[in-house]
Structure formats: C-alpha cells, structure tokens
Scaffold this motif. Sequence first.
Motif, PDB file in Angstrom:
ATOM      1  N   ASN A 140    -101.613 111.422 -36.724  1.00  0.00           N
ATOM      2  CA  ASN A 140    -102.966 111.520 -36.826  1.00  0.00           C
ATOM      3  C   ASN A 140    -103.381 111.965 -35.287  1.00  0.00           C
ATOM      4  N   SER A 141    -103.489 113.141 -34.908  1.00  0.00           N
ATOM      5  CA  SER A 141    -103.833 113.631 -33.590  1.00  0.00           C
ATOM      6  C   SER A 141    -105.283 113.446 -33.033  1.00  0.00           C
ATOM      7  N   SER A 142    -106.232 113.128 -33.916  1.00  0.00           N
ATOM      8  CA  SER A 142    -107.685 113.124 -33.739  1.00  0.00           C
ATOM      9  C   SER A 142    -108.530 111.667 -33.877  1.00  0.00           C
ATOM     10  N   ALA A 143    -107.837 110.789 -34.657  1.00  0.00           N
ATOM     11  CA  ALA A 143    -108.410 109.642 -35.044  1.00  0.00           C
ATOM     12  C   ALA A 143    -108.806 108.791 -33.741  1.00  0.00           C
ATOM     13  N   GLN A 144    -110.015 108.042 -33.783  1.00  0.00           N
ATOM     14  CA  GLN A 144    -110.463 107.263 -32.669  1.00  0.00           C
ATOM     15  C   GLN A 144    -109.372 105.816 -33.019  1.00  0.00           C
ATOM     16  N   LEU A 145    -108.958 105.156 -32.015  1.00  0.00           N
ATOM     17  CA  LEU A 145    -108.164 104.134 -31.960  1.00  0.00           C
ATOM     18  C   LEU A 145    -108.743 103.051 -31.045  1.00  0.00           C
ATOM     19  N   PHE A 146    -109.000 102.012 -31.854  1.00  0.00           N
ATOM     20  CA  PHE A 146    -109.597 100.733 -31.109  1.00  0.00           C
ATOM     21  C   PHE A 146    -108.827  99.381 -31.104  1.00  0.00           C
ATOM     22  N   MET A 147    -108.310  98.922 -29.900  1.00  0.00           N
ATOM     23  CA  MET A 147    -107.325  97.900 -30.039  1.00  0.00           C
ATOM     24  C   MET A 147    -108.189  96.709 -29.339  1.00  0.00           C
ATOM     25  N   LEU A 148    -107.957  95.574 -30.142  1.00  0.00           N
ATOM     26  CA  LEU A 148    -108.637  94.356 -29.582  1.00  0.00           C
ATOM     27  C   LEU A 148    -107.629  93.605 -28.561  1.00  0.00           C
ATOM     28  N   GLY A 149    -108.197  93.064 -27.617  1.00  0.00           N
ATOM     29  CA  GLY A 149    -107.284  92.383 -26.668  1.00  0.00           C
ATOM     30  C   GLY A 149    -107.160  90.805 -27.011  1.00  0.00           C
ATOM     31  N   LEU A 150    -106.520  90.141 -26.313  1.00  0.00           N
ATOM     32  CA  LEU A 150    -106.359  88.667 -26.674  1.00  0.00           C
ATOM     33  C   LEU A 150    -107.164  87.899 -26.079  1.00  0.00           C
ATOM     34  N   TYR A 151    -107.528  86.635 -26.761  1.00  0.00           N
ATOM     35  CA  TYR A 151    -108.401  85.797 -26.276  1.00  0.00           C
ATOM     36  C   TYR A 151    -107.571  84.536 -26.011  1.00  0.00           C
ATOM     37  N   ASN A 152    -108.044  83.600 -25.249  1.00  0.00           N
ATOM     38  CA  ASN A 152    -107.254  82.155 -24.920  1.00  0.00           C
ATOM     39  C   ASN A 152    -108.246  81.015 -25.690  1.00  0.00           C
ATOM     40  N   PRO A 153    -107.626  80.487 -26.976  1.00  0.00           N
ATOM     41  CA  PRO A 153    -108.268  79.643 -27.585  1.00  0.00           C
ATOM     42  C   PRO A 153    -107.848  78.323 -27.007  1.00  0.00           C
ATOM     43  N   PHE A 154    -107.011  78.107 -25.867  1.00  0.00           N
ATOM     44  CA  PHE A 154    -106.768  76.914 -25.344  1.00  0.00           C
ATOM     45  C   PHE A 154    -107.341  76.702 -24.136  1.00  0.00           C
ATOM     46  N   ILE A 155    -108.419  77.364 -23.875  1.00  0.00           N
ATOM     47  CA  ILE A 155    -108.863  77.385 -22.506  1.00  0.00           C
ATOM     48  C   ILE A 155    -109.218  75.861 -22.109  1.00  0.00           C
ATOM     49  N   GLU A 156    -109.793  74.776 -23.026  1.00  0.00           N
ATOM     50  CA  GLU A 156    -110.043  73.689 -22.788  1.00  0.00           C
ATOM     51  C   GLU A 156    -108.923  72.731 -22.303  1.00  0.00           C
ATOM     52  N   LEU A 157    -107.542  73.181 -22.694  1.00  0.00           N
ATOM     53  CA  LEU A 157    -106.552  72.604 -22.384  1.00  0.00           C
ATOM     54  C   LEU A 157    -105.726  73.231 -21.292  1.00  0.00           C
ATOM     55  N   ASP A 158    -106.287  74.274 -20.746  1.00  0.00           N
ATOM     56  CA  ASP A 158    -105.409  75.079 -19.777  1.00  0.00           C
ATOM     57  C   ASP A 158    -106.186  74.543 -18.380  1.00  0.00           C
ATOM     58  N   GLU A 159    -105.766  73.519 -17.738  1.00  0.00           N
ATOM     59  CA  GLU A 159    -106.346  72.829 -16.730  1.00  0.00           C
ATOM     60  C   GLU A 159    -106.134  73.413 -15.539  1.00  0.00           C
ATOM     61  N   ASN A 160    -105.090  74.105 -15.395  1.00  0.00           N
ATOM     62  CA  ASN A 160    -104.576  74.791 -14.153  1.00  0.00           C
ATOM     63  C   ASN A 160    -104.850  76.535 -14.282  1.00  0.00           C
ATOM     64  N   GLY A 161    -105.529  76.587 -15.663  1.00  0.00           N
ATOM     65  CA  GLY A 161    -105.747  78.226 -15.589  1.00  0.00           C
ATOM     66  C   GLY A 161    -104.503  79.200 -15.612  1.00  0.00           C
ATOM     67  N   GLU A 162    -103.387  78.397 -16.149  1.00  0.00           N
ATOM     68  CA  GLU A 162    -101.929  79.215 -16.199  1.00  0.00           C
ATOM     69  C   GLU A 162    -102.065  80.181 -17.317  1.00  0.00           C
ATOM     70  N   MET A 163    -102.610  79.785 -18.692  1.00  0.00           N
ATOM     71  CA  MET A 163    -102.489  80.482 -19.838  1.00  0.00           C
ATOM     72  C   MET A 163    -103.731  81.630 -19.772  1.00  0.00           C
ATOM     73  N   ASN A 164    -104.792  81.032 -18.997  1.00  0.00           N
ATOM     74  CA  ASN A 164    -105.673  82.195 -18.647  1.00  0.00           C
ATOM     75  C   ASN A 164    -105.052  83.339 -18.113  1.00  0.00           C
ATOM     76  N   ALA A 165    -104.557  83.129 -17.012  1.00  0.00           N
ATOM     77  CA  ALA A 165    -104.036  84.297 -16.146  1.00  0.00           C
ATOM     78  C   ALA A 165    -102.665  85.014 -16.880  1.00  0.00           C
TER      79      ALA A 165
END
Length: 263
Positions: free
Chosen positions: A171-196
């Motif tokens: 399909n050469s013309s269809a619009q495609l939309f891809m959702l990015g990832l979120y981090n459900p473990f933000i509250e456990l990610d004290e050093n921000g490693e998973m966020n990064a």
Amino acid sequence: MSRWRVRIVTVFSALLGLLWMGCLSWAIVDYYHGEASGVEDLSAQPIEKRPDEFTVVALGDSLTRGTGDETGKGYVGTVTEELEKKFDHPITVQNLGIKGLVSAQLAEQVQEREVERQLQRADAILVTIGGNDLFQKGDTLLNLDSTTISKLQKNYLVHLDEILSTIRQNNSSAQLFMLGLYNPFIELDENGEMNAIVRQWNNETAEVLAKYEDMVFVPTFDLFQLSVNEYLYSDRFHPNSAGYRLMAERIAPLIEWEAKDDE
C-alpha cells in the motif's frame, strides 16, 4: 509503639510488597511473553471498497488488542469512534493485533496473504510494536545492561524497517501512525535509567519512520510521565481506559480523509 505492633506493621508491609511484585510479575509475563496466535482468515470478505468507505488496519501487540481497557475498546476502538464523528461516515476496522507479539513476528505477519490483502485496502494503518523486544519477558528491567539493550534495539530496528517496507509494497498511499513506548515503571526508576532507555528507543524508532512518506511517529511517553498510576490498569502495566483514550485522542486528529461519493 509496642514490639507486637511493630511486628504487625512490618509483616503487613512485607505482604503488600509481595502482592505488588506478584502483580508486576504477572503483568510482565502476560504482556511480554504471551503466546502469539494466528491471524483470522479473512478471505471471505470482499476486497472491493466503496468510495465512501474508510478502512483502518491495526497491527501490533496487546496495546493494539486493548488489554487493560475495562470498556474493551482500547485505543483502536476509541480512534474509530472519533473518526466516525469526524468524517460522519462508518469506519471499517480490522484489528490484527496479537498479544505478546515482537517485531520479528510482526515482520512475518505482514507477509501473510490475508494480512497483505487487508493492508492493500487500508486508508490508515495503526501500529504498536517494540515493547516486547525491549523488555524481554522482564529481563531487561531486572538487568539494565547497555550492551544487551543495544543489541536488542539493533535487531528491532532491522525488523521495523522490514515491516514498514513490506507495508509500503502493499500500500503506497495509506497513512501510517505508530505509537511510541511509555515507561510504566517511572516510580521505580529512581536513577532515570529506564526513562533514558525508552526515550532512546523512541528516538531511533522515529528515525526509521522518517525514511518513509506518510508515516508518523506518535509519542506517548509524556502522556504517562507525570501521572503514570492514573492511566494504568490494575496490573500497573497496561493502560486503563483513560490511558487508552489519551493515546487515541493524540492519533485521531492526525488522520485525514475526504470521502468520495459514488458516481
């Protein structure tokens, strides 16, 4: 406080911690290690389209299936409702999401005859993929090894490029939309490693999509960043109804279409 009260409080806290970890483990195994099932045979459905028909094909993992949404709609169902109001036309939807899917499996799925057939009919294609590749049944969360993550990301990006290329071949013309990832473990990610890690994963995903026309990366990280628990299901991992609605409300306004009446 007496010694007995201290012991009671300690035991109670430990039980709560075990319960939380049990729910988390179940969510990780269920989401990231779920069995992928085959795609329904759609050969009985006509491939012809009416000029006033708008068709959405949804691909991906359990987020595409809507796991965790108490209403059963998921983001795909809510997007459909928004498009029906926006276009004032019925919307045809094929939800081909499979719980537990990884990018290598999706690369194979989009080459199946019936999936190719549905892609050829699509006006808009919605995709969620990559979470299973990154978290690897929860192993990545327990062992944040940069070398391992780099290898996982490299393989994922190769498969993603294959997926998008196959879609465009059909399909050469269809619009495609891809959702990015979120981090459900933000509250456990004290050093921000998973966020990064999640941010870098999303950035690389967006770069691959940028190679193709009419393919849009739709971020979700910020939607969950400040109030993650407000938008998660009781398993503390999948979005709940409110979380899926946030995702849908970000995608629906991006989709454009002008109906053509039958001549």
